[in-house]
Design an enzyme around this catalytic site. Structure first.
Site, short mmCIF file in Angstrom:
data_model
loop_
_atom_site.label_atom_id
_atom_site.label_comp_id
_atom_site.label_asym_id
_atom_site.label_seq_id
_atom_site.Cartn_x
_atom_site.Cartn_y
_atom_site.Cartn_z
N ASN A 236 30.12 15.09 -21.38
CA ASN A 236 30.53 15.89 -20.26
C ASN A 236 30.99 16.81 -19.68
O ASN A 236 31.13 17.68 -19.09
CB ASN A 236 30.24 15.23 -19.14
N LYS B 58 33.17 12.04 -19.21
CA LYS B 58 32.79 11.89 -20.81
C LYS B 58 32.84 12.24 -21.61
O LYS B 58 32.80 13.71 -21.55
CB LYS B 58 32.12 10.39 -20.77
N ASP C 239 31.32 10.43 -14.41
CA ASP C 239 30.81 10.59 -15.42
C ASP C 239 31.71 11.19 -16.67
O ASP C 239 31.36 12.07 -17.27
CB ASP C 239 29.13 10.35 -15.20
#
Length: 255
Positions: free
Chosen positions: A38, A35, A33
């Protein structure tokens, strides 16, 4: 055009994120994840990769099949339900770097992973004319649709022409403040916003619309159950680049 970071600034960000992915993959973890939401920022503008809610143990040579992540960052092999491996994280990094410099995603997000897969498979990923040749080459290597041909190791990442003259020594990188973050740090309303749990205003990045760029309307994220957030691999205090404000429905898909 929503707004962009300069390639010089993204060069520092890319080096730090590449080191983070290399570290995780070497110890047998796939993030799944990567992105903007984050990514954490320290007071000096350096990065921390956070939120390991979708990560899992995956040794070199291992394979995963769960469709998970944030749809506009997901590699084609993830969107199709696997098998996939650590190369999927490098695809997500390519989407992230492209978006930071260009100001928008290479492919607009679709409402479901099947539609997104069709668009990703058919899209040629033509490089904007504003990209330097070395940056365009880096993005081309990262957004290769065939996983085993994709740039998928830190060693190969370091050798890219775009990073010539850039140190990958994290101690040295930390000594180079990112000026725009220093400007944000001096804002008089910083303390009040921090007490409210908000991040700093990004006014110095004029025209950079994070809500539009990061969370387009009606864009679902395919997520697993949330886990406690972590930051790796660099120590030190950090600030979120933006508050996590997901738009649109969220759902879980298991394959």
């Amino acid at each position: 055009m929503i707004g962009q970071f300069t390639e010089d600034m993204v060069r520092i960000f890319g080096a730090e994120l590449g080191c983070a992915l290399g570290f995780l993959h070497d110890i047998g973890i796939i993030h799944r994840d990567v992105k903007m939401e984050n990514i954490l920022l320290t007071d000096n503008g350096h990065l921390r990769l956070a939120d390991f809610g979708l990560s899992r143990r995956l040794e070199r040579g291992g394979r995963a099949f769960t469709i998970c992540g944030t749809i506009q960052y997901m590699a084609p092999e993830v969107l199709s339900g696997g098998p996939y491996n650590h190369a999927a994280d490098w695809w997500s990094l390519g989407i992230l770097l492209f978006s930071l410099v260009h100001g928008k995603f290479p492919v607009p997000p679709e409402p479901d992973h099947s539609s997104m897969l069709r668009k990703v498979r058919n899209f040629p990923y033509e490089m904007p004319l504003s990209f330097s040749p070395s940056f365009a080459l880096l993005i081309t290597e990262l957004l290769c649709k065939t996983p085993f041909r994709r740039l998928r190791t830190l060693d190969r990442f370091k050798r890219q022409t775009f990073f010539h003259g850039t140190t990958f020594d994290l101690t040295l990188l930390q000594r180079q403040p990112v000026e725009v973050i220093l400007e944000l740090r001096e804002r008089p309303d910083r303390a009040a916003k921090a007490r409210r749990g908000l991040t700093l205003s990004l006014q110095p990045l004029k025209g950079f619309d994070y809500d539009s760029l990061l969370s387009p309307p009606a864009t679902p994220d395919t997520q697993l159950d949330a886990q406690p957030q972590m930051a790796a691999p660099l120590p030190g205090p950090a600030l979120r680049l933006k508050p996590v404000q997901e738009k649109g429905p969220r759902r879980e898909v298991f394959v």
